[in-house]
Design a protein around this motif. Structure first.
Motif, PDB file in Angstrom:
ATOM      1  N   LYS A  66       0.833  -1.205   0.000  1.00  0.00           N
ATOM      2  CA  LYS A  66       0.000   0.000   0.000  1.00  0.00           C
ATOM      3  C   LYS A  66       0.868   1.255   0.000  1.00  0.00           C
ATOM      4  N   LEU A  67       1.951   1.222   0.780  1.00  0.00           N
ATOM      5  CA  LEU A  67       2.818   2.401   0.842  1.00  0.00           C
ATOM      6  C   LEU A  67       3.510   2.645  -0.498  1.00  0.00           C
TER       7      LEU A  67
ATOM      8  N   LEU B 110      -6.594  12.271   1.903  1.00  0.00           N
ATOM      9  CA  LEU B 110      -5.487  11.719   1.098  1.00  0.00           C
ATOM     10  C   LEU B 110      -6.031  10.896  -0.063  1.00  0.00           C
TER      11      LEU B 110
ATOM     12  N   TRP C  61      -8.473   3.014  -1.017  1.00  0.00           N
ATOM     13  CA  TRP C  61      -7.383   3.482  -0.157  1.00  0.00           C
ATOM     14  C   TRP C  61      -7.478   4.985   0.166  1.00  0.00           C
ATOM     15  N   SER C  62      -8.413   5.691  -0.443  1.00  0.00           N
ATOM     16  CA  SER C  62      -8.524   7.127  -0.164  1.00  0.00           C
ATOM     17  C   SER C  62      -9.031   7.358   1.254  1.00  0.00           C
TER      18      SER C  62
ATOM     19  N   ALA D 180       5.599   5.684   6.709  1.00  0.00           N
ATOM     20  CA  ALA D 180       4.464   6.275   5.972  1.00  0.00           C
ATOM     21  C   ALA D 180       4.007   7.561   6.657  1.00  0.00           C
TER      22      ALA D 180
ATOM     23  N   ALA E 157      -3.626   7.260   6.315  1.00  0.00           N
ATOM     24  CA  ALA E 157      -3.897   5.995   5.626  1.00  0.00           C
ATOM     25  C   ALA E 157      -3.181   4.809   6.282  1.00  0.00           C
TER      26      ALA E 157
ATOM     27  N   PRO F  57      -4.570   8.276  -2.889  1.00  0.00           N
ATOM     28  CA  PRO F  57      -3.352   7.610  -3.362  1.00  0.00           C
ATOM     29  C   PRO F  57      -3.114   7.880  -4.846  1.00  0.00           C
TER      30      PRO F  57
ATOM     31  N   TYR G 218       1.612  10.352   5.176  1.00  0.00           N
ATOM     32  CA  TYR G 218       0.463   9.491   4.861  1.00  0.00           C
ATOM     33  C   TYR G 218      -0.140   8.858   6.117  1.00  0.00           C
TER      34      TYR G 218
ATOM     35  N   PHE H  47       0.989   4.973  -2.291  1.00  0.00           N
ATOM     36  CA  PHE H  47       1.252   6.340  -1.845  1.00  0.00           C
ATOM     37  C   PHE H  47       2.575   6.905  -2.352  1.00  0.00           C
TER      38      PHE H  47
ATOM     39  N   THR I  74      -7.804   2.779  -5.789  1.00  0.00           N
ATOM     40  CA  THR I  74      -7.611   4.189  -5.417  1.00  0.00           C
ATOM     41  C   THR I  74      -8.749   4.651  -4.501  1.00  0.00           C
TER      42      THR I  74
END
Ligand SMILES: Nc1nc2c(c(=O)[nH]1)N[C@H]1C(S)=C(S)[C@@H](COP(=O)(O)OP(=O)(O)OC[C@H]3O[C@@H](n4cnc5c(=O)[nH]c(N)nc54)[C@H](O)[C@@H]3O)O[C@H]1N2
Ligand SMILES: Nc1nc2c(c(=O)[nH]1)N[C@H]1C(S)=C(S)[C@@H](COP(=O)(O)OP(=O)(O)OC[C@H]3O[C@@H](n4cnc5c(=O)[nH]c(N)nc54)[C@H](O)[C@@H]3O)O[C@H]1N2
Ligand code: SF4
Ligand SMILES: [Mo]
Length: 898
Positions: free
Chosen positions: A112-113, A369, A364-365, A485, A493, A371, A490, A117, A361
């Motif tokens: 995910k990172l 934030l 994960w928003s 992160a 998230a 992504p 971030y 991001f 996307t």
């Protein structure tokens, strides 16, 4: 005393382990009788787990540019340098290289990172070296990376075809289950397809020792044979598949007569036909396949050639039937589930699945934030290191893998790492070949300390549970990633307080817009495990995915209805045009090189070498050679020899192996610079890749074999605190370090230039106090020992290692020294002999569980205990994990022949 259930961190069988804790120590491990992977069994590696723990040798504190620093400083440095790299060189200058030994939760946040991001596509994993071809084959045939079978299918099969899998050594508990099933069902047949006779052949009714790399030809031949004899399942093919005609046509581009296939595979046509007949006439066939298929420049095609035959015969989606890719690492599957391969996004969504980038996307928003996912796949492992070489990647974060050892062209990988401006390594162990290249070292918590989940070969998700606090300042991988992160901005998230929250998010993503009949539909769905609270997560029982509202107790077998994950629901037979190995043999490198695993070591030995019990089975790097080849190349059993390969040399001890085909040699993948001078298998291999999966051809290299020129051999035992390795290796043409329980054993061999070494001078220079000395200058033999204040400090024998006494007695003297006990006069007198004059050396260990040596076993056989049962009753060998039974059988056979 407390008992906690957890999961073994080694192989993909994923055995349940019951750990016993007393006074804050893990004192014992046993198989978990309730775990459906092993029902109480453990192999020798699993049962030695508690011996590999402890603070000694662990990484304790973060390091930046060689200096130990506080965590905050290290995390700031990681975040600042990653941010600076992205600012100055773009997001594609940042990369990550992960591992199937991370837990799902660690893997999920890393993916995910980096992809979500930081926005780089360049995140790949060591699964590229392992399962990538099977993944690609599954996707082509089934429309998703899904293993259809369960372990029970192995037991329920009437025919089990092990292809390129040494199950007996590498998935021992599964092998034991198969063996028991075979005794229960005398009609069950086992076929082994492997160029090498392995211990898995112990239960084989038929062994096909094929030419390396000829598997696709063999299975194409089978498909045509079935078609020609009316052995296809026409109804299944019509209802559930597409592509038979094209697949058959491709197979028939070669001559598919038995004689022609047998000649290409270098097999006896009658034996080949027996296999074809057995396969065609049984419905309940399981074909477990592993690295002999995957690690090939045409591994994906080979996987599909196998799957084609199962589809064509309707041998799939039934109890006891199906192609069964056996995964290697404990969480090879979990990594695929979270999207850890560079061509995947997340939760079985890929760049080419419609709407997937947008879906991930949105998922994960967070309120503030969004992504920025990459739009196309990133570099696969070998390409990734080439991109570093080209100067395109400026920052690389490596977690839980040792690419300085495990990638082909090891020296080029090392040079690339050397030149990469920023290398960050998350690792548990203080001393690995990779750490020399790290700018930032992050100490990670290890098995028994971390909490999370892993998925085994049969799609079963199990909990690994934290039992002990991490030593020093080691931290969990997921925590380290989330802290970085947060520093990158971030935090919102990555605001997880516990792996349970990460698992929940992963489970929810798997079910997100995953609706039957829509473009978002995915087979991988564990939404039934979403919203677990801490207590429920902690109590999670092993369960096989998919886990959904419709299947809340999981799913043992896939495709039972014959519906596949392709848009039209039909499976695909794939046309396969067999190709030989990319690596050509030539006059300079005329021998085929096979590399693989041994029973008691795990990969680059960072953990298993800590258990002397596990070191004992094969203490030194070796080269297995067919007896006829040994004569041809001028080497003999137990002699040191050199292999010359594409990227350098390998030095090890020759083992004559009757089960080795002529013209081929086998070396273990495990040894590295920590344990020997020149025994990196990866140095011998060029990087030939499968064009579809990017998996390197690790099973078909090309080498030359020659004896190693040496003047002498010596064995040096030293107390653990005696350091002087640099000196001991001086003028050594070969060295191997072998940890024993209470001392270190060094096996040394001298260059011809050191032929007239003055040993007395050497010892005086490099070792304290030589007090006992016995020399036979004419025979080049010498024994000496150093005693300080009545305690044994070192012991030296110059002469062939075949003359070594059993080392257990000497090791015990080092134990006494550690307890500060002085040597008594009687023992002192026997020191140079290495023990009681009459006491027989028990020889190299065969049974690791009960530490029974070869000589002890041979003596017992000569005394009349010439059966497995009799040996077990007398010596207990073979009675615990069972892995040494094939070796015991071989000894019984040899001794009775003699
Ligand atoms: N003890 C132990 N167990 C392990 C591991 C370990 O390090 N140590 N590692 C784990 C991991 S990550 C993995 S991936 C698995 C791997 O498990 P396996 O795949 O069983 O392991 P390997 O020994 O690499 O290779 C298997 C066999 O492939 C054969 N082979 C070579 N070339 C060919 C060919 O052209 N055709 C065919 N049919 N066979 C061929 C080799 O001779 C070898 O016996 O093991 C897991 N289990
Ligand atoms: N020649 C040849 N090469 C091969 C193969 C072959 O058959 N032949 N097989 C290939 C295959 S299938 C595989 S899977 C690879 C394996 O190769 P690698 O992945 O390179 O080998 P490992 O020794 O398992 O490396 C794992 C590292 O992670 C560390 N570690 C363990 N647990 C954790 C953790 O929880 N967190 C962190 N941060 N670190 C941890 C360990 O100490 C170790 O240093 O090798 C591949 N290379
Ligand atoms: S078979 Fe694999 S998972 Fe089971 S105990 Fe052995 S190494 Fe661990
Ligand atoms: Mo692997």
């Amino acid at each position: 005393m407390r008992h906690i259930s957890t999961t073994c961190p080694y192989c993909g069988v994923g055995c349940g382990v019951r750990a016993t804790l007393a006074d804050g120590q893990l004192t014992a491990v046993a198989g978990d009788a309730d775990h459906p992977a092993n029902y109480g069994r453990l192999c020798v590696k699993g049962s030695a787990l508690h011996e590999t723990l402890g603070e000694q040798g662990r990484l304790m504190r973060p390091r930046v540019d060689g200096r130990e620093v506080a965590w905050a400083t290290a995390l700031d440095a990681v975040a600042e340098r990653l941010a600076a790299t992205r600012r100055e060189h773009g997001k594609e200058a940042v990369a990550a290289y992960l591992s199937g030994q991370l837990l799902t939760e660690d893997y999920y946040v890393a993916n995910k990172l980096f992809k979500g991001f930081i926005g780089t596509p360049h995140l790949d994993t060591n699964s590229r070296l392992c399962m990538a071809s099977a993944v690609a084959a599954h996707r082509r045939a089934f429309g998703a990376d899904a293993v259809p079978c369960s372990y029970e299918d192995l037991e329920e099969a009437e025919l089990v075809v092990l292809v390129g899998s040494n199950l007996a050594w590498n998935h021992p508990v599964l092998y034991q289950r198969l063996k028991v099933a075979k005794t229960r069902n005398p009609l069950m047949r086992v076929v082994v397809i492997d160029p090498r006779v392995t211990d898995s052949c112990e239960i084989a009714d038929l062994y096909l020792g094929l030419r390396p790399g000829s598997d696709a030809r063999l299975f194409n031949g089978l498909l045509a044979w079935m078609a020609d004899r009316g052995r296809l399942d026409a109804l299944y093919l019509a209802r559930h598949t597409r592509g038979l005609d094209a697949a058959l046509a491709a197979a028939r581009e070669d001559d598919v007569s038995l004689a022609a296939v047998a000649a290409d595979c270098d097999l006896d046509p009658e034996r080949l036909e027996t296999f074809y007949y057995w396969f065609a006439s049984q419905l309940h066939v399981v074909t477990p396949f592993s690295q002999g298929i995957n690690q090939s420049s045409s591994g994906t095609d080979k996987g599909n050639a196998i799957i084609n035959c199962h589809l064509a015969g309707g041998k799939l989606g039934l109890p006891g039937a199906g192609p069964f890719s056996i995964t290697g690492q404990p969480n090879a599957m979990g990594g695929r589930e979270v999207g850890g391969l560079a061509n995947q996004l997340a939760a079985h969504m890929d760049y080419d699945s419609p709407g997937a980038i947008d879906r991930v996307t949105r998922f994960w928003s967070t309120p503030s934030l969004t992504p920025s996912l990459p739009e196309a796949p990133g570099h696969k492992a070998v390409d990734l290191f080439e991109a570093i070489e080209r100067g395109e990647i400026h920052a690389l974060w490596i977690m839980a893998t040792n690419p300085a050892v495990s990638l082909p062209r090891a020296d080029r990988v090392r040079a690339a790492l050397e030149q990469c401006p920023l290398v960050i390594v998350s690792e548990c162990v203080a001393d690995t070949d990779l750490l020399a290249y790290a700018d930032i070292v992050l100490p990670a918590s290890s098995w028994s300390e971390k909490d999370g989940t892993v998925t085994n070969s049969e799609r079963r998700i199990s909990r690994q549970r934290g039992l002990l606090p991490p030593p020093g300042e080691a931290r969990h991988d997921w925590w380290i990633i989330c802290e970085v992160a947060r520093r990158l901005g971030y935090g919102e998230a990555f605001a997880y307080a516990h792996p349970a929250e990460i698992f929940d998010e992963h489970a929810r993503l798997s079910g997100f817009e995953n609706l039957p009949g829509t473009p978002g539909e995915r087979l991988f769905d564990i939404s039934g495990l979403a919203w677990l609270d801490r207590a429920a997560y902690d109590a999670l029982a092993p369960i096989q995915w998919p886990v959904t509202a419709a299947a809340p107790r999981g799913t043992a077998r896939l495709f039972e209805e014959g519906r596949f994950a392709t848009p039209d629901g039909l499976a695909r037979l794939v046309p396969v045009r067999p190709r030989g190995p990319e690596q050509a043999l030539c006059a300079a490198r005329p021998l085929r090189l096979n590399t693989g695993r041994i029973r008691d070591q795990w990969h680059t030995m960072t953990r298993t070498a800590r258990s002397p019990r596990l070191m004992n089975h094969r203490p030194e790097p070796f080269i297995e050679v067919a007896p006829a080849d040994a004569a041809a190349w001028g080497v003999s059993d137990q002699q040191l020899a050199r292999l010359r390969g594409a990227g350098g040399d390998y030095v090890g001890r020759v083992r004559l192996a009757k089960g080795q085909r002529r013209g081929e040699v086998f070396v273990p993948m495990h040894w590295n610079d920590r344990f020997s001078g020149a025994a990196l298998a990866g140095r011998l291999l060029a990087a030939h890749l499968d064009p579809l999966s990017g998996q390197p051809e690790a099973k078909q290299g090309a080498v030359a074999l020659a004896p190693l020129a040496i003047a002498w051999e010596a064995t040096l035992l030293v107390a653990p605190d005696l350091a002087g390795e640099a000196d001991w290796r001086e003028e050594a043409a070969y060295w191997a370090r072998i940890p024993l329980a209470h001392c270190q054993r060094w096996q040394l061999a001298g260059t011809p230039e050191s032929a007239d070494r003055d040993w007395l001078a050497w010892v005086t220079r490099h070792l304290p106090a030589a007090t006992l000395w016995l020399e036979d200058p004419s025979g080049g033999r010498l024994r000496a020992a150093g005693i300080e204040a009545g305690r044994l400090r070192w012991w030296l024998m110059v002469g062939p290692p075949g003359e070594l006494p059993g080392l257990a007695w000497l090791d015990e003297r080092f134990a006494e020294a550690a307890r500060d006990e002085a040597l008594d006069g009687a023992r002192r007198r026997r020191l140079l002999a290495g023990g009681d004059a009459g006491a027989a050396d028990s020889g190299p260990v065969v049974c690791s569980c009960h530490q029974v040596g070869r000589s002890t076993i041979v003596t017992a056989i000569r005394d009349g205990d010439a059966s497995i049962e009799a040996l077990g009753a007398r010596l207990a060998c073979g009675t615990q994990c069972g892995s040494c039974v094939p070796e015991l059988k071989a000894l019984i056979e040899e001794s009775s022949a003699a």
